[in-house]
Design a protein around this motif. Sequence first.
Motif, PDB file in Angstrom:
ATOM      1  N   TYR A   1      -7.548   2.267   2.314  1.00  0.00           N
ATOM      2  CA  TYR A   1      -7.881   1.026   1.617  1.00  0.00           C
ATOM      3  C   TYR A   1      -7.138  -0.160   2.168  1.00  0.00           C
ATOM      4  O   TYR A   1      -7.222  -1.248   1.609  1.00  0.00           O
TER       5      TYR A   1
ATOM      6  N   THR B   1      -4.177  -4.958  -7.660  1.00  0.00           N
ATOM      7  CA  THR B   1      -5.349  -4.252  -7.138  1.00  0.00           C
ATOM      8  C   THR B   1      -4.966  -2.847  -6.698  1.00  0.00           C
ATOM      9  O   THR B   1      -5.659  -1.875  -7.026  1.00  0.00           O
ATOM     10  N   THR B   2      -3.831  -2.765  -5.947  1.00  0.00           N
ATOM     11  CA  THR B   2      -3.417  -1.447  -5.476  1.00  0.00           C
ATOM     12  C   THR B   2      -3.075  -0.523  -6.629  1.00  0.00           C
ATOM     13  O   THR B   2      -3.445   0.657  -6.622  1.00  0.00           O
TER      14      THR B   2
ATOM     15  N   MET C   1       0.799   3.646  -3.199  1.00  0.00           N
ATOM     16  CA  MET C   1      -0.152   4.735  -3.077  1.00  0.00           C
ATOM     17  C   MET C   1       0.317   5.834  -2.139  1.00  0.00           C
ATOM     18  O   MET C   1      -0.243   6.891  -2.134  1.00  0.00           O
TER      19      MET C   1
ATOM     20  N   GLY D   1      -3.221   5.959   0.950  1.00  0.00           N
ATOM     21  CA  GLY D   1      -3.780   4.649   0.662  1.00  0.00           C
ATOM     22  C   GLY D   1      -4.137   3.873   1.896  1.00  0.00           C
ATOM     23  O   GLY D   1      -4.662   2.776   1.805  1.00  0.00           O
TER      24      GLY D   1
ATOM     25  N   VAL E   1       0.824  -1.200   0.000  1.00  0.00           N
ATOM     26  CA  VAL E   1       0.000   0.000   0.000  1.00  0.00           C
ATOM     27  C   VAL E   1       0.860   1.252   0.000  1.00  0.00           C
ATOM     28  O   VAL E   1       0.714   2.119  -0.842  1.00  0.00           O
TER      29      VAL E   1
ATOM     30  N   TYR F   1     -12.702  -0.792  -7.729  1.00  0.00           N
ATOM     31  CA  TYR F   1     -11.836   0.341  -8.044  1.00  0.00           C
ATOM     32  C   TYR F   1     -12.491   1.298  -9.019  1.00  0.00           C
ATOM     33  O   TYR F   1     -12.248   2.510  -8.961  1.00  0.00           O
TER      34      TYR F   1
ATOM     35  N   ILE G   1      -7.171  -4.312   0.949  1.00  0.00           N
ATOM     36  CA  ILE G   1      -6.018  -4.965   0.327  1.00  0.00           C
ATOM     37  C   ILE G   1      -5.517  -6.110   1.202  1.00  0.00           C
ATOM     38  O   ILE G   1      -5.087  -7.147   0.691  1.00  0.00           O
TER      39      ILE G   1
ATOM     40  N   ASN H   1      -4.850   2.946  -7.452  1.00  0.00           N
ATOM     41  CA  ASN H   1      -4.071   4.174  -7.574  1.00  0.00           C
ATOM     42  C   ASN H   1      -4.336   4.865  -8.892  1.00  0.00           C
ATOM     43  O   ASN H   1      -4.505   6.085  -8.948  1.00  0.00           O
TER      44      ASN H   1
END
Lengths: 256, 75, 166
Positions: free
Chosen positions: A90, A245-246, A83, A87, A79, A134, A94, A250
């Motif tokens: 989130y 995913t991250t 980000m 971040g 994270v 997202y 995650i 982002n």
Amino acid sequence: MDLGESIQELLHELQPFAVIGNNTGKTSLILTNYMVFLIIAIALTIVFFVVASRKLTLVPKGVGNIAEWGVEFVRNNIVLDVMGSEGMVYLPFIVTVFFAVLFNNFLGLIPGLKPGTGTLGTTFAWGIMVFVVYNWVGVKKHGLVPYLKSFLPSGTPWWLVWLIYPLEVISHFLRPFTLGVRLYANMYAGHIVLGIFGIFVVMSLAALGPVTAVVGTLSLVMQIIMYAFEVFVAFIQAYVFAILTTVYLNGALHTH
Amino acid sequence: MIGSLSVLGAGLAFGLGAIGPGIGVGFVAGKAIEGMARQPEMAGRIQTTMFIGMALAEAIALLGFVLAFVLFGVK
Amino acid sequence: MEAIIPYTSELLVSLVSFGVLFIALWKFALPPIMKMLDERAEKIKDSLEKAEETRVEAERLLDEYKEQLAEARQESNRVIEQGRKIAETMKDEIVAKANEERESMLARAREEIQGEKRTAMAELQAQVADLSVAVANRLIGTTLSANDHKSLIEKFVAEVGSLDAE
């Protein structure tokens, strides 16, 4: 039995079959064997984390230490790396994604058990869920129309828009499927490879001779090596799923 | 006839489909090693990006693998 | 194509189990873990700062002690120097006094010797007077009266004596 039949049987064993309910096609309400393992893995994760969160000490040791290390790994390397400090909101999502995939992958490594992520249902479901999440975050931050417009890279001349925009949209919509297929194929293929080396070992044991002995031992060694590789791949796939995913999150937050 | 052709198709799908990703993964890893040798203090960041690149490149190969199994099951 | 389509039940079950895991982690397991991570980072930072402070303090004390030690050494040097000076002065004094005493003793001794010499001369004068009267008696053959002789002889002796004394 010869090789072709053994492989057919291996593939047949790795197919999902119904444990509860009758399999009347793809939309029947059944509980497949993969689902059983998925539920077992998720339950194990919940128990592990809830127990670990009760046993935290200032100087880390024991079960709490492992859970803490896992969360810290996700926090720092996934994270915060991608980000930055905004971040952290989130982080629970995650962390859930990472550990769900990780525990399922690891559970499948135990002989006799199957990974819950070794079937397209699970991986597509999670891929589509990540996609929905997202995109929803992106739309909520920027508004629907600006978000849709952001697919176009800035600075393209107007006479290329009709070509580039659909390409960008298509590659964007491919993302959940690539996420799902990547995870599913890694898990499924890993099991098939391990199974094939096992078939070689069994076949060379059945017809003992000089050549088959060599082939048998080589296959056994290969199987052990592939087993270690599968452990590595399990971890890497969980890591890649979480970090993609991250990255997508982002990208949606700071529109490309 | 269909059965054996589909098996042939399965073999071709996986075999030919693994050429591109093989080269691609090798390229990614090579560039990552080069970058790490030039600037060792960025090694952690480069390693992370290398894994992401490899996963994205492998996915195409695995698409071929899955297609092979689909074709393998056609009667 | 059949192998690619996933089972619907699988989709539902996996979504539901993911949701359950998410809620369990978010509400129950993650807050204590995050709190513990932050707490530990805080505590490490605190103890590092305190260690730094203690180190600075220790250095300062060390400097202070060094200064004090240097001062004390200087002081002791000074005292020693003073003592040495006093000892030297005293030595000089004693030596001078000893010299003085020696001189005075010598002077006294000389005076005594002079006194003794005078006495001896006086005695000698008297004896010489008597002797010379006797000799003169023998030479001259007459005996003068003692008193005339004495005054004549003393007059001659005084002349000789004064020549002698010169």
